[in-house]
Design a protein around this motif. Structure first.
Motif, mmCIF file in Angstrom:
data_model
loop_
_atom_site.group_PDB
_atom_site.id
_atom_site.type_symbol
_atom_site.label_atom_id
_atom_site.label_comp_id
_atom_site.label_asym_id
_atom_site.label_seq_id
_atom_site.Cartn_x
_atom_site.Cartn_y
_atom_site.Cartn_z
ATOM 1 N N ASP A 215 44.864 55.971 30.597
ATOM 2 C CA ASP A 215 45.733 54.958 31.206
ATOM 3 C C ASP A 215 45.574 54.918 32.720
ATOM 4 O O ASP A 215 46.506 55.194 33.483
ATOM 5 C CB ASP A 215 47.191 55.215 30.828
ATOM 6 N N GLN A 216 44.368 54.585 33.161
ATOM 7 C CA GLN A 216 44.126 54.429 34.583
ATOM 8 C C GLN A 216 42.921 53.523 34.777
ATOM 9 O O GLN A 216 42.214 53.181 33.825
ATOM 10 C CB GLN A 216 43.906 55.782 35.252
ATOM 11 N N ASP B 88 40.869 54.873 40.135
ATOM 12 C CA ASP B 88 41.774 56.011 39.980
ATOM 13 C C ASP B 88 41.052 57.174 39.321
ATOM 14 O O ASP B 88 41.301 58.339 39.660
ATOM 15 C CB ASP B 88 42.996 55.611 39.148
ATOM 16 N N ARG C 215 46.716 56.706 40.117
ATOM 17 C CA ARG C 215 47.902 56.203 39.419
ATOM 18 C C ARG C 215 47.598 56.084 37.926
ATOM 19 O O ARG C 215 46.468 55.834 37.541
ATOM 20 C CB ARG C 215 48.291 54.832 39.958
ATOM 21 N N HIS C 216 48.624 56.245 37.132
ATOM 22 C CA HIS C 216 48.490 56.026 35.693
ATOM 23 C C HIS C 216 49.200 54.722 35.362
ATOM 24 O O HIS C 216 50.405 54.582 35.592
ATOM 25 C CB HIS C 216 49.073 57.199 34.906
ATOM 26 N N ASP C 217 48.447 53.775 34.851
ATOM 27 C CA ASP C 217 48.975 52.430 34.630
ATOM 28 C C ASP C 217 48.315 51.856 33.382
ATOM 29 O O ASP C 217 47.167 51.402 33.418
ATOM 30 C CB ASP C 217 48.680 51.556 35.851
ATOM 31 N N ARG D 224 47.184 48.163 33.626
ATOM 32 C CA ARG D 224 45.957 48.015 34.416
ATOM 33 C C ARG D 224 44.741 48.514 33.644
ATOM 34 O O ARG D 224 43.657 47.932 33.705
ATOM 35 C CB ARG D 224 46.101 48.804 35.716
#
Length: 400
Positions: free
Chosen positions: A2-3, A7, A158-160, A163
């Motif tokens: 999840d990045q 990142d 960041r963990h997104d 995205r």
């Protein structure tokens, strides 16, 4: 998973250190994680002034430090690099730009002159704006460099999840139709395939990768660049796999431990290489085409190296299966990677085999086509039909 790509670069920098050398090429100006991050942010600033967030930007560069910096410069500014195949003619390249709605192409005069690609660039210039890295360097002033240095030092990954599921790159494949299709891969697709490979291959920061495969090809991008880069492995980039005498000499000169190639290239290297050129190579991965028994025999007899053959597709980022030192069976393309589900569709007149479809976190977001560029065509229910007839044994080795 999840990045985003940039990142993931920051995560690797944090794990291995800002001063850890990861990228080098024929110019012999090694780049550390810190230099790569700063250079990407500086170049990204001037590229962002010419494009919009989410826009697909064409990249027409050879396998080199410049290509890596451009790739991550676009990632840093939420642009989507579309890796153009410069081995095709102007018509094919223009169709690729139409399919991906590319209005800006980043390249380098030095590359265009050396590769004699003036006709290709002239064709692209009819419908796109050509931007040269040499000109962009002139726009990167002291303030931009200082800003990039500070931003890089302060940047944290960041963990997104949202995205991660957005497009990260567009690669092009003609398939059986001849017209280029844009294959849209998400950040999650690329990171998933990197982790799938790393989970079965013992790759570590003591390794040295020699990658001469083009980064517009998924094998060269994921296997030859992103996999080692995110695992702290120094990678030496060479612009052409066709230089059959130079690549073996480079492998010897840099003490390469991991090499990537196709049957055609590996057969070419074996013909002219000295028996000791590949003395340091411990892993040799082959894909993109079936490895001939003669190529396999020559590499083992002449160099003592066992070719680890794999199988994949651009649409799967690309690896689907691979042989490893621990799990190897000659004549197969290895075991399916973790996280990939498969099904075989029975074909009339073909026993013990079937047409392979796969699903998993590495399966593409979808296609972009020149005849309908605004519509992303996802694989039905997340399953990609490879079109290939395969057999899978009880011990899960796949043969074509």
């Amino acid at each position: 998973l999840d990045q985003a790509m940039f990142d993931a670069l920051l995560v690797a920098r944090g794990m291995h250190g800002s001063g850890h050398i990861v990228i080098d090429d024929i110019d012999q100006q090694p780049m550390s994680y810190g230099k790569l991050t700063t250079a990407s942010l500086a170049l990204g600033t001037v590229l962002a002034a010419r494009s919009k967030a989410g826009e697909r930007v064409g990249v027409l560069l050879p396998t080199s430090r410049a290509a890596v910096v451009t790739f991550f410069a676009l990632q840093a500014e939420s642009r989507v690099p579309a890796m153009l195949n410069f081995s095709t003619g102007p018509a094919s390249a223009k169709a690729a730009c139409t399919a991906a709605e590319i209005r800006i192409v980043v390249t380098a005069r030095r590359f265009i002159e050396k590769a004699k690609l003036e006709p290709l660039v002239a064709g692209l210039a009819e419908s796109t704006t050509i931007v040269y890295l040499e000109d962009l360097r002139g726009e990167i002033g002291v303030f931009t460099k200082l800003s990039a240095l500070v931003r890089g030092a302060l940047a944290r990954p960041r963990h997104d999840a949202a995205r991660a599921n957005q497009p990260a790159v567009v690669l092009f494949t003609s398939g059986s139709e001849g017209t280029p299709k844009g294959v849209v891969l998400s950040h999650r697709n690329l990171l998933a395939n990197r982790h799938q490979l790393a989970s079965v291959i013992d790759i570590n920061p003591k390794d040295i990768v020699l990658n001469a495969l083009p980064v517009f090809h998924s094998f060269g991008l994921t296997g030859g660049l992103l996999l080692p880069l995110f695992n702290g492995v120094q990678t030496f980039l060479y612009p052409s796999p066709l230089h059959y005498r130079t690549v073996p000499e480079l492998a010897y000169g840099i003490n390469a431990t991991i090499l990537f190639g196709t049957d055609t290239f590996l057969a070419g290297y074996a013909r002219v290489a000295d028996n000791y050129d590949f003395y340091s190579v411990r892993y040799l991965f082959a894909g993109a085409e079936r490895v001939k028994p003669e190529t396999r025999r020559v590499w083992f007899d002449k160099f003592g190296i066992r070719i680890l053959e794999g199988y994949g597709a651009t649409e799967t980022a690309p690896a689907i299966s691979v042989n490893t030192p621990m799990h190897f069976k000659a004549g197969t393309v290895g075991r399916l990677l973790p996280g990939i589900q498969h099904r075989l569709e029975a074909m009339p007149g073909i026993d013990a085999s079937g047409k392979l479809s796969v699903t998993g976190p590495n399966v593409m977001l979808g296609y972009l086509r020149a005849d309908n560029p605004r519509v992303l065509q996802p694989p039905p229910d997340g399953w990609y039909d490879t079109g290939d007839i395969v057999a899978i044994s009880t011990d899960v080795f796949m043969s074509m």
